[in-house]
Design a protein around this motif. Structure first.
Motif, PDB file in Angstrom:
ATOM      1  N   SER A  82       0.826  -1.214   0.000  1.00 25.63           N
ATOM      2  CA  SER A  82       0.000   0.000   0.000  1.00 25.63           C
ATOM      3  C   SER A  82       0.852   1.253   0.000  1.00 25.63           C
ATOM      4  CB  SER A  82      -0.931   0.003   1.216  1.00 25.63           C
ATOM      5  OG  SER A  82      -1.876  -1.044   1.126  1.00 25.63           O
ATOM      6  N   GLU A  83       1.940   1.246   0.758  1.00 30.02           N
ATOM      7  CA  GLU A  83       2.829   2.407   0.814  1.00 30.02           C
ATOM      8  C   GLU A  83       3.390   2.741  -0.563  1.00 30.02           C
ATOM      9  OE1 GLU A  83       5.772   1.430   3.689  1.00 30.02           O
ATOM     10  OE2 GLU A  83       4.452   1.733   5.421  1.00 30.02           O
ATOM     11  N   CYS A  84       3.790   1.717  -1.296  1.00 30.86           N
ATOM     12  CA  CYS A  84       4.318   1.930  -2.663  1.00 30.86           C
ATOM     13  C   CYS A  84       3.210   2.369  -3.607  1.00 30.86           C
ATOM     14  CB  CYS A  84       4.966   0.653  -3.174  1.00 30.86           C
ATOM     15  SG  CYS A  84       6.460   0.162  -2.297  1.00 30.86           S
ATOM     16  N   ASN A  85       2.080   1.693  -3.516  1.00 31.20           N
ATOM     17  CA  ASN A  85       0.984   1.971  -4.435  1.00 31.20           C
ATOM     18  C   ASN A  85       0.397   3.366  -4.232  1.00 31.20           C
ATOM     19  OD1 ASN A  85      -0.997   0.861  -6.472  1.00 31.20           O
ATOM     20  ND2 ASN A  85      -2.415   1.373  -4.831  1.00 31.20           N
ATOM     21  N   ASP A  86       0.362   3.822  -2.995  1.00 33.14           N
ATOM     22  CA  ASP A  86      -0.219   5.136  -2.699  1.00 33.14           C
ATOM     23  C   ASP A  86       0.552   6.274  -3.364  1.00 33.14           C
ATOM     24  OD1 ASP A  86      -2.182   3.946  -1.195  1.00 33.14           O
ATOM     25  OD2 ASP A  86      -1.259   4.412   0.748  1.00 33.14           O
ATOM     26  N   ARG A  87       1.772   6.040  -3.745  1.00 37.26           N
ATOM     27  CA  ARG A  87       2.594   7.069  -4.388  1.00 37.26           C
ATOM     28  C   ARG A  87       2.414   7.081  -5.903  1.00 37.26           C
ATOM     29  NH1 ARG A  87       8.350   5.580  -1.980  1.00 37.26           N
ATOM     30  NH2 ARG A  87       9.020   7.239  -3.393  1.00 37.26           N
ATOM     31  N   LEU A  88       1.513   6.228  -6.411  1.00 37.60           N
ATOM     32  CA  LEU A  88       1.371   6.076  -7.864  1.00 37.60           C
ATOM     33  C   LEU A  88       0.130   6.742  -8.447  1.00 37.60           C
ATOM     34  CD1 LEU A  88       2.495   2.363  -8.307  1.00 37.60           C
ATOM     35  CD2 LEU A  88       3.674   4.388  -9.138  1.00 37.60           C
ATOM     36  N   LEU A  89      -0.631   7.454  -7.630  1.00 36.63           N
ATOM     37  CA  LEU A  89      -1.846   8.079  -8.139  1.00 36.63           C
ATOM     38  C   LEU A  89      -1.519   9.002  -9.310  1.00 36.63           C
ATOM     39  CD1 LEU A  89      -4.887   8.219  -7.575  1.00 36.63           C
ATOM     40  CD2 LEU A  89      -4.437  10.255  -6.206  1.00 36.63           C
ATOM     41  N   CYS A  90      -2.320   8.879 -10.373  1.00 37.03           N
ATOM     42  CA  CYS A  90      -2.169   9.694 -11.590  1.00 37.03           C
ATOM     43  C   CYS A  90      -0.939   9.325 -12.416  1.00 37.03           C
ATOM     44  CB  CYS A  90      -2.132  11.183 -11.282  1.00 37.03           C
ATOM     45  SG  CYS A  90      -3.636  11.788 -10.502  1.00 37.03           S
ATOM     46  N   SER A  91      -0.363   8.154 -12.194  1.00 33.98           N
ATOM     47  CA  SER A  91       0.768   7.717 -13.010  1.00 33.98           C
ATOM     48  C   SER A  91       0.266   7.133 -14.319  1.00 33.98           C
ATOM     49  CB  SER A  91       1.590   6.661 -12.268  1.00 33.98           C
ATOM     50  OG  SER A  91       2.138   7.204 -11.087  1.00 33.98           O
ATOM     51  N   LYS A  92       0.771   7.638 -15.421  1.00 24.81           N
ATOM     52  CA  LYS A  92       0.329   7.194 -16.739  1.00 24.81           C
ATOM     53  C   LYS A  92       0.657   5.728 -16.965  1.00 24.81           C
ATOM     54  CE  LYS A  92       0.651   8.420 -21.642  1.00 24.81           C
ATOM     55  NZ  LYS A  92       1.279   9.324 -22.628  1.00 24.81           N
ATOM     56  N   GLY A  93      -0.333   4.963 -17.433  1.00 21.71           N
ATOM     57  CA  GLY A  93      -0.120   3.563 -17.768  1.00 21.71           C
ATOM     58  C   GLY A  93      -0.223   2.612 -16.597  1.00 21.71           C
ATOM     59  N   LEU A  94      -0.432   3.155 -15.383  1.00 28.47           N
ATOM     60  CA  LEU A  94      -0.568   2.327 -14.183  1.00 28.47           C
ATOM     61  C   LEU A  94      -1.942   2.565 -13.561  1.00 28.47           C
ATOM     62  CD1 LEU A  94       2.982   2.930 -12.690  1.00 28.47           C
ATOM     63  CD2 LEU A  94       2.181   0.890 -13.890  1.00 28.47           C
ATOM     64  N   TYR A  95      -2.395   1.613 -12.781  1.00 31.43           N
ATOM     65  CA  TYR A  95      -3.764   1.660 -12.286  1.00 31.43           C
ATOM     66  C   TYR A  95      -3.802   1.483 -10.771  1.00 31.43           C
ATOM     67  CZ  TYR A  95      -4.294   0.991 -17.237  1.00 31.43           C
ATOM     68  OH  TYR A  95      -4.195   1.140 -18.595  1.00 31.43           O
ATOM     69  N   PRO A  96      -3.283   2.474 -10.025  1.00 32.37           N
ATOM     70  CA  PRO A  96      -3.188   2.332  -8.573  1.00 32.37           C
ATOM     71  C   PRO A  96      -4.529   2.193  -7.861  1.00 32.37           C
ATOM     72  CG  PRO A  96      -2.635   4.558  -9.261  1.00 32.37           C
ATOM     73  CD  PRO A  96      -2.708   3.744 -10.495  1.00 32.37           C
ATOM     74  N   ARG A  97      -5.592   2.787  -8.417  1.00 31.71           N
ATOM     75  CA  ARG A  97      -6.905   2.642  -7.777  1.00 31.71           C
ATOM     76  C   ARG A  97      -7.356   1.186  -7.800  1.00 31.71           C
ATOM     77  NH1 ARG A  97     -11.293   6.415 -10.185  1.00 31.71           N
ATOM     78  NH2 ARG A  97     -10.306   5.723 -12.098  1.00 31.71           N
ATOM     79  N   VAL A  98      -7.126   0.538  -8.935  1.00 30.41           N
ATOM     80  CA  VAL A  98      -7.467  -0.889  -9.043  1.00 30.41           C
ATOM     81  C   VAL A  98      -6.599  -1.700  -8.089  1.00 30.41           C
ATOM     82  CG1 VAL A  98      -7.518  -2.898 -10.574  1.00 30.41           C
ATOM     83  CG2 VAL A  98      -8.219  -0.644 -11.437  1.00 30.41           C
ATOM     84  N   THR A  99      -5.300  -1.410  -8.094  1.00 28.86           N
ATOM     85  CA  THR A  99      -4.376  -2.136  -7.215  1.00 28.86           C
ATOM     86  C   THR A  99      -4.759  -1.968  -5.751  1.00 28.86           C
ATOM     87  OG1 THR A  99      -2.595  -1.785  -8.811  1.00 28.86           O
ATOM     88  CG2 THR A  99      -1.955  -2.474  -6.612  1.00 28.86           C
ATOM     89  N   SER A 100      -5.171  -0.762  -5.371  1.00 27.41           N
ATOM     90  CA  SER A 100      -5.583  -0.507  -3.997  1.00 27.41           C
ATOM     91  C   SER A 100      -6.751  -1.393  -3.592  1.00 27.41           C
ATOM     92  CB  SER A 100      -5.967   0.969  -3.834  1.00 27.41           C
ATOM     93  OG  SER A 100      -6.434   1.225  -2.532  1.00 27.41           O
ATOM     94  N   ALA A 101      -7.710  -1.540  -4.504  1.00 24.87           N
ATOM     95  CA  ALA A 101      -8.863  -2.394  -4.216  1.00 24.87           C
ATOM     96  C   ALA A 101      -8.455  -3.863  -4.117  1.00 24.87           C
ATOM     97  CB  ALA A 101      -9.922  -2.213  -5.303  1.00 24.87           C
TER      98      ALA A 101
END
Length: 218
Positions: free
Chosen positions: A30-49
């Motif tokens: 979660s700590e890594c994923n939370d830093r990825l919001l709005c990153s092009k080509g990545l889907y942190p919202r999906v990963t968070s879920a």
């Protein structure tokens, strides 16, 4: 951490998220994923879920996954009019029909959300408009009827919603004032932008549509 190239930093964080998920260290993931919001080509919202659902198989985890899903539907409904406008300006009416019919297939599966009845109504009216420009009036009238029916279904719910680009479907606020989808459709059909419908104004089918909208709007 110190690479100046953002894409490399983002993808490194993405891989670290995945590695920590495999190791079931969901806190670090979660700590890594939370830093990825709005990153092009990545889907942190999906990963968070996904992380949440791996952490706990409960109603809260399921709700977060649903929020992501309905949020995607909401964003789709907001970008579609701009896609439609682009193709309309090009005179590419077949593309307008294709894009909106594709959206209809998706939205129809989510009408239990409620506000999508109005979106479906707007999609069908745009399809009708494209057919009017193509002078295919039978198809035009058929889709106007569907637009009318969905507008009426929206209004039967007795509430109106507002949202902005940052909301998910469950963040949408319910207003006290009820806005009529049927009235909106009547106003659209009466506007100068819909003069293209003139050849069908005297048909019984069109008159019936107008009567239904007026009746539902009372």
């Amino acid at each position: 951490e110190h690479d100046d190239y953002k894409a490399r930093r983002d993808w490194s964080l993405n891989f670290l998220t995945t590695i920590n998920m495999i190791r079931k260290d969901f806190t670090k993931a979660s700590e890594c994923n939370d830093r990825l919001l709005c990153s092009k080509g990545l889907y942190p919202r999906v990963t968070s879920a996904v992380i949440r659902m791996n952490q706990s198989h409960d109603e809260g985890a399921l709700q977060e996954a649903r929020n992501v899903l309905f949020g995607c539907i909401l964003e789709s409904s907001m970008i579609l009019p701009w896609i439609t406008s682009y193709y309309m300006d090009e005179g590419n009416y077949d593309a307008v029909i294709k894009e909106n019919l594709r959206a209809v297939k998706v939205y129809t599966e989510f009408v239990d959300v409620g506000w999508l009845y109005e979106t479906l109504s707007e999609c069908y009216e745009v399809i009708a408009l494209a057919y009017a420009y193509k002078k295919e009036y039978d198809s035009c009238l058929c889709n106007l009827e569907k637009a009318c029916d969905n507008a009426a279904l929206h209004d039967k719910q007795g509430y109106q919603i507002t949202y902005n680009v940052y909301d998910t479907a469950y963040d949408i606020a319910i207003e006290e004032a009820v806005r009529s989808s049927c009235r909106s459709m009547l106003n659209t059909l009466a506007s100068s932008e819909r003069e293209i419908y003139a050849p069908i104004h005297d048909t019984e089918q069109y008159k019936t549509i107008i009567a239904k909208l007026q009746s539902a709007n009372k």
